[in-house]
Each structure stands twice: as structure tokens, then as C-alpha cells.
Design a protein around this motif. Structure first.
Motif, PDB file in Angstrom:
ATOM      1  N   GLU A 189      -9.840  -6.078  29.454  1.00  0.00           N
ATOM      2  CA  GLU A 189     -10.985  -5.542  30.203  1.00  0.00           C
ATOM      3  C   GLU A 189     -11.777  -4.537  29.382  1.00  0.00           C
ATOM      4  O   GLU A 189     -11.212  -3.730  28.646  1.00  0.00           O
ATOM      5  N   SER A 190     -13.078  -4.560  29.538  1.00  0.00           N
ATOM      6  CA  SER A 190     -13.934  -3.532  28.954  1.00  0.00           C
ATOM      7  C   SER A 190     -13.785  -2.249  29.748  1.00  0.00           C
ATOM      8  O   SER A 190     -13.462  -2.281  30.952  1.00  0.00           O
ATOM      9  N   PRO A 191     -14.010  -1.084  29.146  1.00  0.00           N
ATOM     10  CA  PRO A 191     -13.781   0.198  29.823  1.00  0.00           C
ATOM     11  C   PRO A 191     -14.562   0.382  31.131  1.00  0.00           C
ATOM     12  O   PRO A 191     -14.017   0.884  32.111  1.00  0.00           O
ATOM     13  N   PHE A 192     -15.850  -0.004  31.145  1.00  0.00           N
ATOM     14  CA  PHE A 192     -16.635   0.252  32.352  1.00  0.00           C
ATOM     15  C   PHE A 192     -16.141  -0.567  33.532  1.00  0.00           C
ATOM     16  O   PHE A 192     -16.107  -0.088  34.671  1.00  0.00           O
ATOM     17  N   ASN A 199      -8.333   0.428  36.719  1.00  0.00           N
ATOM     18  CA  ASN A 199      -7.308   0.053  35.739  1.00  0.00           C
ATOM     19  C   ASN A 199      -7.419   0.932  34.492  1.00  0.00           C
ATOM     20  O   ASN A 199      -8.057   0.538  33.522  1.00  0.00           O
ATOM     21  N   PRO A 200      -6.839   2.142  34.491  1.00  0.00           N
ATOM     22  CA  PRO A 200      -6.924   3.002  33.311  1.00  0.00           C
ATOM     23  C   PRO A 200      -6.387   2.282  32.068  1.00  0.00           C
ATOM     24  O   PRO A 200      -5.309   1.695  32.095  1.00  0.00           O
ATOM     25  N   GLY A 201      -7.152   2.325  31.017  1.00  0.00           N
ATOM     26  CA  GLY A 201      -6.742   1.632  29.801  1.00  0.00           C
ATOM     27  C   GLY A 201      -7.079   0.151  29.778  1.00  0.00           C
ATOM     28  O   GLY A 201      -6.953  -0.499  28.752  1.00  0.00           O
ATOM     29  N   GLY A 202      -7.538  -0.371  30.905  1.00  0.00           N
ATOM     30  CA  GLY A 202      -7.935  -1.775  30.960  1.00  0.00           C
ATOM     31  C   GLY A 202      -6.798  -2.730  31.229  1.00  0.00           C
ATOM     32  O   GLY A 202      -5.674  -2.540  30.766  1.00  0.00           O
ATOM     33  N   ASP A 203      -7.086  -3.770  31.988  1.00  0.00           N
ATOM     34  CA  ASP A 203      -6.096  -4.812  32.280  1.00  0.00           C
ATOM     35  C   ASP A 203      -6.120  -5.852  31.162  1.00  0.00           C
ATOM     36  O   ASP A 203      -7.111  -6.007  30.457  1.00  0.00           O
TER      37      ASP A 203
END
Length: 329
Positions: A189-192, A199-203
Motif C-alpha cells: 500500500e502507498s502511505p496515503f 494500516n500504519p506502515g501499509g498493508d
């Protein structure tokens, strides 16, 4: 204003790279293909064949294979290992780095939004500083640079400039192949969008279907950064073809650094998306550039340099002790 700065930089690169004609030797003909020679330094001469019209396409298969070999070559192991290790070390800190970078950017008055306007047929004219940095990694930048090199190369019949232009167009395709293959395999996942989804840190969702990727691209396309790989590849081609122009690297790396900061603070990329992108850009750019010239050392150049000797001499003149320097060559 930012567009003017960017265009000025492109103009400086193209003009300054071509401002010195004494290193180019007249066109020579060997068999069916003419070539030009350039003296890079006191020890080195490079030979560039006249580029063919569709070289940016016809060279792709060979350059793709050569780049893959470079990735896993024994003497390049630390590049690949360092890239993977850096990625692994940065992933746990991605969210904190993103948050801190965003806070720092706020203090500087930098917007998280990349705002663009229209000018005639163009719709990517930067309207703020961040957008100007972000545009550095856009394919448009590479095309503009390539247009400058090919224009000069054709007007002045300069094969090195033509080869540089052809190589940068090829780099868009070659680096894109590696980037897209990894994006669609890793699926981060992209940060935005990670912030929106909580999802902190991205999924991470590896190997999404083509339909899923096309429908919800930000869910899967964070790593590696296509913008960074694109400009790194083109920049490496320029610096490899014009090593005698020492100012290009510090200026270019400063702009690339601005791009990296902007992509983190605008929540487009995590910082751990960068090591692999830099690896792709560097090796694809090196392969493309080096496959377009042959290099040879000038016989006796090093020996001639070594024949220059310096000696301290002493003497007595008019009752005074004196010291002197004698140079023998």
C-alpha cells in the motif's frame, strides 16, 4: 517560477555538456558504420558509433539481459545485498519517518499536495515547490532532457549526444519493466491510502490480479518507486556519458534528494521504497550507457605523466641561502 527553474536546469545540462568541442574528433568511417572519438581525460578515449533510428527499441532485449546479469554479478553483490538489507531495516520505521517528515515539511510551509496547472496543451505545470520536485521523477522530465540532447546531436552531428538521447528514451522502458514487475509482485500500500485504511506502515498483498491492480492501484504499487528509478536511470546515463563534467552529479543528486523528500512528505512513497528503485535506476542506466560506446586507454599517457618530477634545490646567491623548485618533464 518552479517550472522556470526546472527548465533552466535542463538547459544548463544540455548546453554545458556541449560547450566544449575540442574533445570530439572528426567523424571516421569503419565498414558500414561511421563513428566519432572523444577524449574523456588524458588516459581515455571513447568511441561512439552513429546511433540507429530505432536503437532505443532494438537494444532493449540485450540491455535487459545485461542488466539482470549485473544485478547478480559477484563484484556487485554488495549493491544487491545492501539494497535488500536497507529495505528490510527501514520498513519497521517507515510510518514514523513519514510522520516526522510530514511535520518537518509543515514547519517549512511545504504542502503535502502536488498542485499542477495548465499551460496550453500541458497540464503538469508545477504550482508549488513540492510539485516541482515531484516532476523531476516524471517521465516528462526524461523526455525533455532527451529532446535537448537529440536536438543538439542532430544539429552538431554529435554522436555522443545522440546516443545519450536514445539511451534515456530506452531507460523509460527498461526501468519500467523492472519496476512494474516488482510492484505487481510485492503489492504494498502507498502511505496515503494506508492512512485512510488505518494500516500504519501499509498493508502487503503480493501478486494482485491484473484487474485488482488496475482498479485500485494505490493498494499495491508503493515499492519500488517508479519516479526514483526513472530519473536515476536517466541521470546515470548522462553522468556515464559525460564523466568529465563534475558539476552534474552534485546538482542532479540535490534535485533527486528533493524528489525523495517530497514523495515521503506527500505520502506517495515510504522511504523503504527507495533502495531497490535506486538499484534498478543505477544498473539499468549503466548498462544502457556502456553498451553504446567502446573505451580504450591512450598508450603511454600514464608513463608521460610519471616522467614529470619535482626536486627541491638549494643554492647560495650574494651570500644568502636560497631554496628553489626544479621541474623535469
Amino acid at each position: 517560477m518552479y517550472l522556470r527553474i526546472q527548465i533552466l536546469f535542463f538547459t544548463l545540462i544540455v548546453n554545458c555538456c556541449f560547450s566544449q568541442q575540442k574533445d570530439s574528433i572528426q567523424v571516421k568511417q569503419l565498414s558500414e558504420r561511421p563513428f566519432q572519438e572523444y577524449q574523456i581525460d588524458v588516459n581515455t578515449i571513447r568511441t561512439y558509433n552513429k546511433p540507429k533510428l530505432f536503437e532505443a527499441i532494438t537494444r532493449l532485449p540485450k540491455d535487459f539481459m545485461d542488466t539482470n546479469k549485473d544485478f547478480v554479478a559477484k563484484d556487485h553483490a554488495w549493491y544487491l545485498g545492501g539494497s535488500l538489507a536497507s529495505t528490510a531495516l527501514l520498513v519497521p520505521f517507515d510510518q514514523k519517518i513519514t510522520d516526522e517528515t510530514r511535520n518537518f515539511a509543515d514547519k517549512l510551509g511545504m504542502s503535502p499536495n502536488n498542485v499542477y496547472g495548465k499551460l496550453g496543451p500541458l497540464n503538469n505545470i508545477p504550482k508549488n515547490l513540492g510539485a516541482g520536485f515531484y516532476l523531476v521523477g516524471n517521465g516528462t522530465t526524461v523526455i525533455l532532457l532527451s529532446a535537448g540532447f537529440v536536438t543538439y546531436g542532430l544539429l552538431k552531428n554529435d554522436y555522443r549526444a545522440q546516443a545519450t538521447a536514445s539511451g534515456m528514451i530506452e531507460s523509460l522502458a527498461l526501468s519500467g519493466v523492472f519496476v512494474q514487475a516488482l510492484k505487481r509482485s510485492i503489492g504494498r500500500e502507498s502511505p496515503f491510502i494506508a492512512r485512510q485504511n488505518g494500516n500504519p506502515g501499509g498493508d502487503w498483498n503480493p501478486f494482485p490480479s491484473f484487474a485488482a491492480y488496475a482498479k485500485n492501484t494505490p493498494l499495491y504499487d508503493a515499492v519500488p518507486s517508479g519516479h526514483l528509478a526513472t530519473i536515476m536511470s536517466a541521470f546515470t546515463i548522462i553522468t556515464t556519458n559525460y564523466p568529465e563534467y563534475k558539476w552534474i552529479k552534485p546538482v542532479g543528486y540535490t534535485l533527486i534528494g528533493g524528489l525523495c523528500i517530497q514523495m515521503v512528505q506527500s505520502e506517495v512513497h515510504w522511504v523503504s521504497d527507495y533502495p531497490i528503485a535506486l538499484l534498478i535506476g543505477y544498473f539499468s542506466g549503466k548498462t544502457i550507457a556502456r553498451n553504446r560506446f567502446a573505451e580504450k586507454k591512450i598508450a603511454g599517457a600514464e608513463e608521460m605523466k610519471k616522467k614529470v618530477t619535482y626536486n627541491i634545490t638549494g643554492n647560495r646567491i650574494y651570500g644568502m641561502n636560497t631554496l628553489g623548485l626544479s621541474v623535469t618533464f
